[in-house]
Design an enzyme around this catalytic site. Structure first.
Site, PDB file in Angstrom:
ATOM      1  N   SER A  16      -5.675  -7.847  19.465  1.00  0.00           N
ATOM      2  CA  SER A  16      -4.676  -7.511  18.451  1.00  0.00           C
ATOM      3  C   SER A  16      -4.348  -6.025  18.603  1.00  0.00           C
ATOM      4  O   SER A  16      -4.896  -5.357  19.485  1.00  0.00           O
ATOM      5  CB  SER A  16      -5.234  -7.827  17.066  1.00  0.00           C
ATOM      6  OG  SER A  16      -6.443  -7.148  16.884  1.00  0.00           O
ATOM      7  N   SER A  17      -3.492  -5.532  17.770  1.00  0.00           N
ATOM      8  CA  SER A  17      -3.094  -4.118  17.757  1.00  0.00           C
ATOM      9  C   SER A  17      -2.440  -3.647  19.049  1.00  0.00           C
ATOM     10  O   SER A  17      -2.571  -2.491  19.436  1.00  0.00           O
ATOM     11  CB  SER A  17      -4.290  -3.189  17.463  1.00  0.00           C
ATOM     12  OG  SER A  17      -4.932  -3.582  16.300  1.00  0.00           O
ATOM     13  N   ASP A 151      -6.152 -17.903  18.661  1.00  0.00           N
ATOM     14  CA  ASP A 151      -6.769 -17.907  17.331  1.00  0.00           C
ATOM     15  C   ASP A 151      -6.474 -19.252  16.670  1.00  0.00           C
ATOM     16  O   ASP A 151      -5.365 -19.788  16.822  1.00  0.00           O
ATOM     17  CB  ASP A 151      -6.150 -16.844  16.413  1.00  0.00           C
ATOM     18  CG  ASP A 151      -6.480 -15.433  16.850  1.00  0.00           C
ATOM     19  OD1 ASP A 151      -7.309 -15.286  17.754  1.00  0.00           O
ATOM     20  OD2 ASP A 151      -5.882 -14.497  16.292  1.00  0.00           O
ATOM     21  N   LYS A 191      -6.719  -4.631  35.715  1.00  0.00           N
ATOM     22  CA  LYS A 191      -7.173  -6.019  35.770  1.00  0.00           C
ATOM     23  C   LYS A 191      -6.169  -6.974  35.113  1.00  0.00           C
ATOM     24  O   LYS A 191      -5.742  -6.768  33.977  1.00  0.00           O
ATOM     25  CB  LYS A 191      -8.539  -6.154  35.061  1.00  0.00           C
ATOM     26  CG  LYS A 191      -9.635  -5.300  35.662  1.00  0.00           C
ATOM     27  CD  LYS A 191      -9.737  -5.490  37.149  1.00  0.00           C
ATOM     28  CE  LYS A 191     -10.882  -6.272  37.640  1.00  0.00           C
ATOM     29  NZ  LYS A 191     -10.906  -6.362  39.116  1.00  0.00           N
ATOM     30  N   PRO A 194      -7.402 -10.958  32.098  1.00  0.00           N
ATOM     31  CA  PRO A 194      -7.216 -11.300  30.675  1.00  0.00           C
ATOM     32  C   PRO A 194      -5.805 -11.804  30.388  1.00  0.00           C
ATOM     33  O   PRO A 194      -5.618 -12.720  29.578  1.00  0.00           O
ATOM     34  CB  PRO A 194      -7.482  -9.967  29.952  1.00  0.00           C
ATOM     35  CG  PRO A 194      -8.317  -9.168  30.903  1.00  0.00           C
ATOM     36  CD  PRO A 194      -7.876  -9.576  32.287  1.00  0.00           C
ATOM     37  N   GLY A 358      -1.425   4.666  -5.260  1.00  0.00           N
ATOM     38  CA  GLY A 358      -2.742   4.031  -5.259  1.00  0.00           C
ATOM     39  C   GLY A 358      -2.989   3.275  -6.540  1.00  0.00           C
ATOM     40  O   GLY A 358      -2.162   3.261  -7.457  1.00  0.00           O
ATOM     41  N   CYS A 385       4.479   7.719  -6.951  1.00  0.00           N
ATOM     42  CA  CYS A 385       3.965   6.646  -7.796  1.00  0.00           C
ATOM     43  C   CYS A 385       2.707   7.090  -8.535  1.00  0.00           C
ATOM     44  O   CYS A 385       2.818   7.877  -9.466  1.00  0.00           O
ATOM     45  CB  CYS A 385       3.784   5.365  -6.993  1.00  0.00           C
ATOM     46  SG  CYS A 385       3.977   3.901  -8.030  1.00  0.00           S
ATOM     47  N   GLY A 387       0.808   9.297  -7.670  1.00  0.00           N
ATOM     48  CA  GLY A 387       0.859  10.755  -7.527  1.00  0.00           C
ATOM     49  C   GLY A 387       1.733  11.410  -8.587  1.00  0.00           C
ATOM     50  O   GLY A 387       1.485  12.545  -8.998  1.00  0.00           O
ATOM     51  N   ARG A 466       2.850  -1.033 -12.117  1.00  0.00           N
ATOM     52  CA  ARG A 466       2.815  -1.707 -13.413  1.00  0.00           C
ATOM     53  C   ARG A 466       2.950  -0.712 -14.568  1.00  0.00           C
ATOM     54  O   ARG A 466       3.332  -1.060 -15.660  1.00  0.00           O
ATOM     55  CB  ARG A 466       1.478  -2.439 -13.611  1.00  0.00           C
ATOM     56  CG  ARG A 466       1.284  -3.615 -12.683  1.00  0.00           C
ATOM     57  CD  ARG A 466       0.020  -4.392 -13.020  1.00  0.00           C
ATOM     58  NE  ARG A 466      -0.364  -5.180 -11.869  1.00  0.00           N
ATOM     59  CZ  ARG A 466       0.214  -6.331 -11.537  1.00  0.00           C
ATOM     60  NH1 ARG A 466       1.174  -6.833 -12.273  1.00  0.00           N
ATOM     61  NH2 ARG A 466      -0.187  -6.978 -10.452  1.00  0.00           N
ATOM     62  N   HIS A 511       8.972   4.642  -4.704  1.00  0.00           N
ATOM     63  CA  HIS A 511       8.433   4.971  -3.376  1.00  0.00           C
ATOM     64  C   HIS A 511       9.572   5.346  -2.425  1.00  0.00           C
ATOM     65  O   HIS A 511      10.147   4.468  -1.773  1.00  0.00           O
ATOM     66  CB  HIS A 511       7.712   3.760  -2.785  1.00  0.00           C
ATOM     67  CG  HIS A 511       6.443   3.407  -3.475  1.00  0.00           C
ATOM     68  ND1 HIS A 511       5.202   3.725  -2.976  1.00  0.00           N
ATOM     69  CD2 HIS A 511       6.222   2.755  -4.635  1.00  0.00           C
ATOM     70  CE1 HIS A 511       4.273   3.281  -3.802  1.00  0.00           C
ATOM     71  NE2 HIS A 511       4.859   2.687  -4.808  1.00  0.00           N
ATOM     72  N   GLU A 513       9.409   6.601   0.360  1.00  0.00           N
ATOM     73  CA  GLU A 513       9.019   6.398   1.771  1.00  0.00           C
ATOM     74  C   GLU A 513       9.511   5.065   2.338  1.00  0.00           C
ATOM     75  O   GLU A 513       9.651   4.929   3.551  1.00  0.00           O
ATOM     76  CB  GLU A 513       7.493   6.524   1.941  1.00  0.00           C
ATOM     77  CG  GLU A 513       6.640   5.392   1.362  1.00  0.00           C
ATOM     78  CD  GLU A 513       6.290   5.556  -0.095  1.00  0.00           C
ATOM     79  OE1 GLU A 513       7.002   6.297  -0.810  1.00  0.00           O
ATOM     80  OE2 GLU A 513       5.305   4.931  -0.545  1.00  0.00           O
TER      81      GLU A 513
END
Ligand code: GLN
Length: 540
Positions: A16-17, A151, A191, A194, A358, A385, A387, A466, A511, A513
């Protein structure tokens, strides 16, 4: 273009990633630059209905769309690259698929049939694959399949891709498999095994990839590409090298150099009308790589051990900083490590402070101390938020003298609930998808820093919370210099606060961002960095 929607599926193998989201977004960008209308959707194999209830420590940030969907962070990449909005339909999980099927079963819609993974779950997956293509808005839909082939969880998705070939017919569907070519430094060798194995796994499921995108740390010599082509049953020019890049924003140009877009167009028999040279994108990259100044900003939050938890904020700093030719060195500081005694030391080398979004009580004191430090020392502050809520609580306690002021999220019985649960949240018991989510209008007040940043009075921004500012206290706050510079026009909710007598101290309940893109950096981030630059200059 006059063609029905074509589908590109992107699967991943080996590990993954590998950055399927970035490859998907880069390919979409290249197609977009050729005048093709394109969108990207992500299918995630987990059982949560959406990632809204997932811990950011585990899964990174939850990205929020205009229509209020809580989605995978890859959708953020899609929007940032394409400069176009996504929606609830762009992110589907196994949980949602099963939920839909089981709801239908309870309604009796299967007419007594035994409900099974094949065909009922796979049919539901395919309905969702095709949903965004229904109104003919898109020439191409790119679907990223989360997880790795092999998976257990991804199996129904891969099976649905196999079936989709039959639904869609030749030249209308393409499978791109993203894989890894590891380099063994002891043997000095790249290689391919895989990759061979992961393609075999796809083949076992009946899916032959058309194009392989190979992540690698070293260039792939032709003989390695030939070997991959031979063993994996793909054309040589469909083995695409994806070298590690300095920045995710380099990837579209790297893929263009590798002709990924040309391979895709030829396989899907699409003739593109234009082929713009991505001038604005290159301009952005030029500035990104040649900054003329740099600043240090502290990001105070509780999820700092996994920077992906703040993905959109990190990227917003890149967009806004680059527009100012300024490199932002973002220092992720755990709020739990900040306290009254060390805050000055921790923040002394910083030119600006951002307190992050958060949930919950942990690390609260550190955030309050950081806000206090920024307020008292005229260090530019940006609160997003939570913050923003922190800045409000700190101001109430230390300027208004309400020593027991708090948020009811932290202390439900506090004496002065300057932040409290929104009325519409009071009777909610289910956690998933029930926050105030998505885009809401905000009206800015004349003469404020917020208005100066946006340059217009009416904006819309995305929310995920909220709790809200308690308007009962607003007069008192404004009297002492913390003003509401942006409000929701319908309900009067305070959406932006700022300090009148401070170079730049702004908090947003929304937000920003989520709306920053490469070509449209967010004005509040731009203004914040400007203020941070000025603070740094005055300091020295
Ligand atoms: N926990 C706060 C609320 O729910 C802030 C949420 C956030 O920062 N996204 O209002």
């Amino acid at each position: 273009m006059g063609l029905s929607t074509k589908h590109i599926f992107i699967t991943g193998g080996v590990t993954s990633s590998l950055g399927k989201g970035i490859i998907a977004a880069s390919l979409a960008k290249l197609l977009q630059s050729r005048g093709i209308s394109v969108t990207i959707q992500k299918f995630d194999p987990y059982l949560n209905i959406d990632p809204g209830t997932l811990n950011p420590y585990e899964h990174g940030e939850c990205y929020v769309t205009e229509d209020g969907a809580e989605t995978d962070l890859d959708l953020g990449h899609y929007e940032r690259f394409l400069n176009a909005a996504t929606s609830q339909d762009n992110n589907v999980t196994t949980g949602r698929i099963y939920n839909n099927v089981i709801t239908k079963e309870r309604k009796g819609e299967f007419l007594g049939k035994t409900v099974q993974v094949v065909p009922h779950i796979t049919d539901e997956i395919k309905n969702n694959f095709y949903k965004l293509g229904k109104d003919g808005k898109y020439d191409v839909i790119i679907t990223e399949i989360g997880g790795c082939v092999g998976d257990i969880e991804s199996l129904p998705f891969v099976e649905a891709v196999r079936q989709a070939r039959w639904d869609l017919g030749p030249n209308n569907i393409l499978v791109i498999h993203l894989t890894l070519i590891p380099y063994l430094s002891a043997a000095k060798e790249l290689k391919t095994k895989p990759t061979q194995h992961s393609v075999k796994q796809l083949l076992e499921a009946g899916v032959q990839p058309d194009i392989l995108v190979c992540r690698t740390e070293h260039h792939l010599p032709v003989d390695v590409k030939k070997k991959i082509a031979l063993f994996c049953n793909v054309q040589l020019n469909c083995v695409i090298e994806a070298m590690d890049a300095d920045s995710i924003y380099d990837v579209p140009l790297l893929m263009k150099k590798e002709r990924l877009d040309e391979r895709v167009l030829s396989k899907l028999k699409i003739s593109s009308k234009t082929n713009t040279e991505l001038e604005q994108w290159k301009d952005f990259l030029g500035k990104l790589k040649n900054p003329t100044m740099e600043v240090d900003i502290a990001l105070i939050g509780k999820y700092v051990s996994l920077p992906d938890a703040y993905k959109s904020i990190i990227e917003s700093f890149i967009h806004a900083g680059t527009s100012l030719e300024c490199k932002v060195n973002l220092h992720l500081i755990s709020s739990e490590e900040v306290n009254k005694d060390n805050v000055a030391k921790k923040l002394t080398d910083m030119d600006g402070v951002l307190v992050a979004p958060g949930f919950g009580i942990r690390g609260l004191d550190g955030k309050l101390e950081a806000a206090k430090f920024a307020r008292e020392n005229e260090v530019p502050y940006f609160g997003i938020c939570l913050g923003m809520q922190i800045a409000v609580i700190e101001f109430a306690r230390n300027v208004l003298g309400l020593s027991e002021a708090s948020s009811t999220e932290i202390n439900p019985d506090c004496k002065d609930p300057v932040i409290f649960l929104m009325a519409e949240q009071k009777d909610i018991t289910q956690m998933g998808g029930t926050m105030r989510l998505g885009a809401y209008p905000c009206e800015l007040v004349k003469g404020t820093k917020a208005l100066a940043a946006y340059g217009k009075q009416k904006v819309t921004e995305r929310h995920r919370h909220r709790y809200e500012f308690n308007n009962k206290y607003l007069k008192e706050f404004e009297k002492h210099g913390m003003i509401a510079s942006g409000k929701n026009p319908d309900k009067g909710l305070v959406e932006i606060i700022e300090l009148k007598e401070h170079p730049w101290f702004v908090g947003t309940q929304f937000h920003p961002e989520y709306k920053s893109t490469v070509l449209n950096p967010h004005p509040l981030f731009v203004r914040f960095i400007k203020a941070v630059g000025e603070y740094k200059q005055n300091k020295s």
